[in-house]
Design an enzyme around this catalytic site. Structure first.
Site, PDB file in Angstrom:
ATOM      1  N   SER A  87       0.804  -1.346  -0.169  1.00  0.00           N
ATOM      2  CA  SER A  87       0.013  -0.050  -0.047  1.00  0.00           C
ATOM      3  C   SER A  87       0.918   1.288   0.014  1.00  0.00           C
ATOM      4  O   SER A  87       1.533   1.528  -0.950  1.00  0.00           O
ATOM      5  CB  SER A  87      -0.759  -0.062   1.194  1.00  0.00           C
ATOM      6  OG  SER A  87      -1.818   1.031   1.045  1.00  0.00           O
ATOM      7  N   ASP A 100      -8.553  -4.703  -6.585  1.00  0.00           N
ATOM      8  CA  ASP A 100      -7.917  -3.604  -5.613  1.00  0.00           C
ATOM      9  C   ASP A 100      -8.648  -2.258  -5.992  1.00  0.00           C
ATOM     10  O   ASP A 100      -8.199  -1.802  -6.937  1.00  0.00           O
ATOM     11  CB  ASP A 100      -6.371  -3.659  -5.534  1.00  0.00           C
ATOM     12  CG  ASP A 100      -5.765  -2.525  -4.541  1.00  0.00           C
ATOM     13  OD1 ASP A 100      -6.720  -2.029  -3.990  1.00  0.00           O
ATOM     14  OD2 ASP A 100      -4.738  -2.697  -4.439  1.00  0.00           O
ATOM     15  N   HIS A 136      -7.420  -5.172  -1.798  1.00  0.00           N
ATOM     16  CA  HIS A 136      -6.128  -4.572  -1.375  1.00  0.00           C
ATOM     17  C   HIS A 136      -5.475  -5.173  -0.586  1.00  0.00           C
ATOM     18  O   HIS A 136      -4.232  -4.901  -0.084  1.00  0.00           O
ATOM     19  CB  HIS A 136      -6.600  -3.299  -0.922  1.00  0.00           C
ATOM     20  CG  HIS A 136      -5.333  -2.196  -0.662  1.00  0.00           C
ATOM     21  ND1 HIS A 136      -4.592  -2.013  -1.660  1.00  0.00           N
ATOM     22  CD2 HIS A 136      -5.117  -1.570   0.163  1.00  0.00           C
ATOM     23  CE1 HIS A 136      -3.746  -0.943  -1.100  1.00  0.00           C
ATOM     24  NE2 HIS A 136      -4.039  -0.858   0.021  1.00  0.00           N
TER      25      HIS A 136
END
Length: 229
Positions: free
Chosen positions: A91, A172, A204
């Protein structure tokens, strides 16, 4: 996270817990690596001002913290092998790996970029959190594009040279798939050794147990390839 034999791992806000298998530093320790984690600017452990200090500073304050933390760890722990280290992140951590690829190439022997931001400009329009990038740069992208480009990894691909494993998921919406494909494509075009691990059924996060097993196995194989056993 940073890994080196013993591994150094660079990551943000990771909890040590035996039942937590996503980005669990204990797994890398079990592989025989030492793990180094730095609680850099933007983390929540030092109050709201420290957490907000990353706004407008994605690529400088956290990077300086990481560099200082890494140097401190090398000086403090003699068992760390500073010549064989891998930087990993997911991330925002994946963004930082892409940023490191063009701005801090030494001493890394390999990189792992999981669901990371590669092009902040495009991400500001495509993420499932409307206005997220505006909150991070204090202005919409179209009003202050210079604030986006200041720390945009895509603008530093010319300096990429460290082997990179890119992991991304088909569902995602937080950091859409084109970010991971862009990072992988950039590495390929630059002839930087690179691999892509794609999970069509994950978002994600890699949440399915068997996918997590594949994730760790692929990452471990990547690190062994570039760090040695």
């Amino acid at each position: 996270m940073w890994c080196s034999p013993p591994t150094t791992t660079l990551s943000k806000n990771i909890r040590l817990h035996s039942s937590f298998y996503r980005w669990n530093p204990q797994v890398w320790a079990g592989m025989g690596y030492a793990v180094v984690m730095v609680d850099f600017h933007g983390s929540s452990g030092y109050g709201e001002p420290f957490a907000k200090s990353i706004i407008g500073h994605w690529g400088d304050r956290p990077l300086v913290d990481l560099q200082k933390g890494w140097n401190y760890a090398l000086g403090r722990y003699g068992f760390l092998d500073g010549e064989r280290a891998c930087a990993l992140g997911g991330s925002y951590g994946g963004y930082m790996v892409a940023w490191i690829a063009g701005n801090w190439t030494q001493p890394w022997k390999c990189l792992v970029n999981h669901d990371g931001v590669f092009d902040i400009r495009l991400m500001s329009y495509s993420t499932d959190i409307p206005g997220f990038q505006q909150s991070q740069d204090d202005a919409p992208t179209w009003i202050k594009p210079e604030t986006v480009e200041r720390f945009n990894p895509i603008d530093h691909v010319a300096d990429w040279s460290v082997p990179m494993l890119v992991v991304h998921s088909g569902r995602d919406d937080r950091v859409p798939l084109d970010q991971g494909m862009g990072a992988y494509g950039a590495a390929q075009l630059k002839h930087v050794p690179s691999e892509l691990l794609y999970f069509p059924d994950e978002n994600h996060w890699v949440l399915k147990p068997q996918n997590s097993v594949q994730w760790y196995a692929t990452v471990e194989a990547w690190m062994k390839r570039w760090l040695g056993s």
